[in-house]
Design an enzyme around this catalytic site. Sequence first.
Site, PDB file in Angstrom:
ATOM      1  N   GLN A 140      46.861  45.981  42.671  1.00  0.00           N
ATOM      2  CA  GLN A 140      47.485  44.684  42.377  1.00  0.00           C
ATOM      3  C   GLN A 140      46.679  43.566  43.033  1.00  0.00           C
ATOM      4  OE1 GLN A 140      51.643  44.373  43.501  1.00  0.00           O
ATOM      5  NE2 GLN A 140      51.903  42.479  42.339  1.00  0.00           N
ATOM      6  N   HIS A 162      53.790  42.353  36.986  1.00  0.00           N
ATOM      7  CA  HIS A 162      53.239  42.236  35.635  1.00  0.00           C
ATOM      8  C   HIS A 162      52.723  43.591  35.183  1.00  0.00           C
ATOM      9  CE1 HIS A 162      49.749  41.684  38.282  1.00  0.00           C
ATOM     10  NE2 HIS A 162      48.977  42.101  37.283  1.00  0.00           N
TER      11      HIS A 162
END
Length: 114
Positions: A94, A100
């Site tokens: 990430q 997301h």
Amino acid sequence: MIDCIFCQIANHEIDATIVYEDEEIIAFEDIDPQAPVHVLVVPKKHIHTLIDLKENEGEILEQLVGVAKTVAVMKHVDHRGFRFVLNCNPEGGQTVYHLHAHVLGGRKMNWPPG
């Protein structure tokens, strides 16, 4: 969250190539694509990581999956195949700390991913 680039995109404060949007979710082209199709599917509500998702927020994951399916159809990778990825924290890959998912397709995906 004021410094979050995905919040700024969701609020239309920063331009992005949007491929899907509803009241809860926005999907847009990744600016550094790792495949011919690379779309980010983002809840408009700021949630820092998958770990920060509360038990009563499970519908957000359902929405991410539903929009990912829609994007795959729109981008014509639904039958050929695509990858749906959620990265969490540094070792998970990430880099933007707003929950997301990635929809990646348009080429053969390798395993293990790396």
